[in-house]
Design a protein around this motif. Structure first.
Motif, short mmCIF file in Angstrom:
data_model
loop_
_atom_site.label_atom_id
_atom_site.label_comp_id
_atom_site.label_asym_id
_atom_site.label_seq_id
_atom_site.Cartn_x
_atom_site.Cartn_y
_atom_site.Cartn_z
N ARG A 189 74.90 16.62 -31.18
CA ARG A 189 75.48 17.49 -32.20
C ARG A 189 75.40 16.89 -33.60
O ARG A 189 76.14 17.29 -34.50
N GLN B 122 74.42 16.39 -37.30
CA GLN B 122 74.00 17.31 -38.34
C GLN B 122 73.69 16.62 -39.67
O GLN B 122 72.95 17.19 -40.48
N SER C 234 69.20 17.64 -31.58
CA SER C 234 69.96 17.69 -32.83
C SER C 234 69.29 18.67 -33.80
O SER C 234 68.07 18.82 -33.83
N SER D 265 64.08 19.46 -35.38
CA SER D 265 65.35 18.90 -35.85
C SER D 265 65.57 19.16 -37.34
O SER D 265 66.70 19.11 -37.82
#
Length: 698
Positions: free
Chosen positions: A237, A239, A276, A311
């Motif tokens: 997860r 970011q 991700s 990603s």
């Protein structure tokens, strides 16, 4: 063997006894309650359960008196034995009297009536508590003591109760603090451990990883060099990913030599393997792999492939640092008339980019900004020496319509000439920040000078978008008083068109005679405060609690009932005997429910003669004030007696500073020139009678 253990235990007891007592003090007593006879040594228990516990009497020894000098006597009086636990009390109160005072001011106990109901904080949803903890713990990623204190506060909040544990830990691990070289290794071990055996799934809570390069180039004790690719594989997860270099922050020069670190070539594969989807990323020129930098076309091709990966598909914020004019490879290299910069082309491959930051990028020249995306909502240019007002206006003509925030810091060639068209080119701009402090490239000499001739000329009048909320202009220099007057006048006269402005900050330096500068400062600071500063009203003292409000409301209601027309018994034709009319006032019993002291009430009844005298005195004082104010207006100018065309009055803070101080990298104040604390004979006391025989020879 047992005798050796007993002797070591007795020695530990002797050391334990000497912590809170001064051996040379007269107050020391071997039989004191806090002394050794209450200390139970643990070494005897280690001898085994077969040996019985034997009580021994302590042998009392007479301590030989030592000859005391005058200095020793002074030290004995100064160092008094302190009670047990005094250090804990001091730490709990902040360690200073100032800390105690601030806590008393902030946490003043409510003294009014209350129902005694405490809100059920533990009953709030976990999502609400997590947002509260995140808001209260910012900032956390800065290299300051405040960030470390906020992280410590979150850990302590997680240990308060079970309801706070999960929200506080989620707030901490959303952007974990990595301020040492060992913490990345500990975080990697935590996310690699089986999540079923842990208190919570930590790997699914981490959304941001911000690392200083010094945490990666320096190896922790008994550890191998940290491989960030192994960490990225465990964060599905994630970011926000940024590797911060100290050269990319003020003063934008390397204070100490730092070992080179490069982006792993396989870090994109690690992000894709973990699933991700980054929202922000940072490129630093000095961290690009050396095999890529040998050929500029190869370097930009590799960066483009990274931007086109899964990603980076939804990347919204990009920070680019350290790309100078030597890295301005072009495509095609032969056509010099119309060749877009390769870096701008690489940035344009990000389809969802909304925020672009360029730091120390001398590659921003000529038509570079015209090739970056024109739908940005935030643009920051910091320490870009080639950025000028003309270059910025060319970009704002095409991409300024969508801008919400514009940050322009430390750009030595950028003046304020672009403010003339700011309203027309940026109709949605909400935040404008400019810091005109410049830094030298070398620490040995000062070349921090502005490259423009005038910051703002006399015929250039700024215009402001109606959506502007935050205006911050710091260290405005190299301009005349007329140009500065144009800027301040544009804010005063344009207040009607700035309904959303809440935070104006202007620090201006004007090199004019001090008498003219004092009058200039008084005029524009007072006018800006008059137009924008909010008039603060004291809060209602009867809103401290629900019970206090109910009591105050009932008291006001009873007073209104008492002020109604009084009806007296009599004939049917005569219904009212008299009518009593009283002025409206706050009842005395209602004021009793307030926890704030109210001023003493003034008398409402006056005699006729006294009323006449008071009226005459008031009229005389009013006339005197009008005459003095008129003479004062004539001497100070027309701006004091002329009312402003519009009063906005919505800003809680208006910070305006006008002086002739020269902005420097290190600003010295009065505290830097104060004498140090005098050192010398500590036994001397002012006013003490000292004979000639007792004086020192030096």
């Amino acid at each position: 063997m047992s005798s050796v253990k007993r002797r070591s235990a007795r020695q530990r007891a002797e050391r334990k006894r000497s912590i809170y007592h001064e051996p040379d003090s007269d107050d020391f007593d071997e039989g004191d309650g806090d002394s050794e006879h209450e200390y139970q040594p643990e070494a005897e228990a280690a001898a085994g359960p077969s040996q019985p516990q034997r009580s021994r009497k302590r042998r009392k020894t007479s301590r030989r008196a030592k000859p005391e000098t005058r200095a020793a006597t002074k030290r004995k009086d100064r160092f008094k034995p302190r009670p047990l636990g005094w250090m804990k009390k001091r730490r709990g109160n902040g360690g200073s009297a100032a800390g105690d005072k601030s806590k008393e001011d902030v946490g003043r106990k409510f003294t009014g009536p209350s129902d005694g109901k405490i809100p059920d904080w533990t009953g709030l949803p976990a999502e609400v508590l997590r947002n509260i903890f995140i808001f209260a713990s910012q900032p956390m990623q800065e290299q300051t003591t405040t960030a470390k204190a906020n992280a410590t506060w979150l850990i302590r909040a997680a240990r308060t109760c079970r309801a706070f544990a999960v929200p506080a830990l989620e707030a901490y691990y959303e952007s974990p603090l990595l301020h040492t070289s060992l913490q990345p290794h500990n975080l990697l071990d935590l996310v690699k451990a089986p999540q079923d055996s842990l208190y919570m799934s930590y790997k699914y809570r981490i959304k941001s990883v911000i690392l200083d390069i010094t945490r990666l180039v320096y190896v922790a004790h008994n550890k191998r060099p940290f491989q960030i690719s192994g960490l990225l594989e465990e964060l599905p997860r994630l970011q926000h990913l940024e590797i911060v270099h100290p050269i990319d922050s003020p003063p934008y020069r390397l204070q100490y030599k730092c070992q080179r670190w490069e982006y792993p070539v396989e870090f994109v594969q690690s992000l894709d393997a973990a699933g991700s989807r980054l929202r922000s990323f940072r490129w630093t020129r000095d961290m690009v792999p050396i095999q890529m930098t040998n050929d500029l076309s190869n370097m930009y091709s590799w960066m483009t492939q990274v931007h086109l990966s899964k990603s980076f598909e939804y990347l919204e914020r990009l920070v680019v640092c350290g790309f100078d004019f030597k890295n301005s490879a072009s495509e095609p290299p032969d056509d010099a008339s119309a060749r877009p910069h390769a870096l701008a082309t690489t940035i344009s491959t990000l389809q969802h980019l909304k925020d672009l930051t360029l730091i120390s990028c001398d590659i921003v020249m000529e038509d570079f900004l015209e090739h970056i995306p024109n739908n940005l909502q935030r643009l920051e240019l910091s320490n870009c020496l080639e950025v000028t007002s003309e270059l910025l206006l060319n970009y704002l003509a095409t991409g300024g319509s969508q801008l919400r925030e514009l940050v322009l810091n430390h750009n030595a060639a950028l003046s304020l000439a672009f403010l003339q068209q700011l309203r027309a080119l940026c109709p949605r701009l909400e935040v404008l920040k400019m810091d005109l402090t410049y830094y030298s490239e070398r620490i040995t000499f000062n070349d921090a000078i502005a490259f423009y001739d005038h910051l703002l000329t006399d015929d250039q009048v700024p215009t402001w978008p109606s959506t502007l909320r935050h205006l911050e202009l710091i260290h405005l220099q190299k301009w005349e008083a007329e140009a500065a007057q144009n800027l301040f006048r544009s804010l005063v006269e344009g207040a009607k068109d700035l309904p959303d402005l809440r935070h104006p900050v202007i620090h201006a330096h004007i090199n004019i005679p001090w008498r003219d500068r004092a009058g200039f400062r008084d005029q524009w600071i007072e006018r800006l405060h008059r137009v924008y500063l909010r008039k603060k009203e004291e809060p209602n003292p009867n809103l401290g609690s629900l019970r206090q409000f109910r009591l105050w409301r009932d008291a006001v209601h009873r007073d209104r009932e008492a002020e109604r027309v009084e009806v007296t018994p009599g004939s049917a034709s005569r219904r009212f005997s008299h009518v009593r009319v009283t002025p409206r006032k706050v009842p005395a019993d209602a004021a009793a429910y307030s926890d704030v002291e109210s001023p003493a009430p003034t008398s409402a009844r006056r005699g006729p003669r006294r009323s006449v005298r008071v009226a005459e005195s008031q009229s005389a004082s009013t006339a005197a004030e009008e005459s003095s104010s008129s003479s004062e207006d004539e001497s100070d100018g027309d701006w004091r007696k002329q009312p402003e065309s519009f009063i906005q009055g919505l800003c809680d803070k208006v910070e305006i500073s006008i002086d002739n101080q020269r902005p420097r990298e290190n600003q010295y104040t009065e505290a830097n020139f104060l004498d140090s604390e005098p050192s010398g004979d500590e036994d001397w006391r002012e006013g003490a009678d000292v004979s000639d025989d007792e004086r020192y020879a030096w």
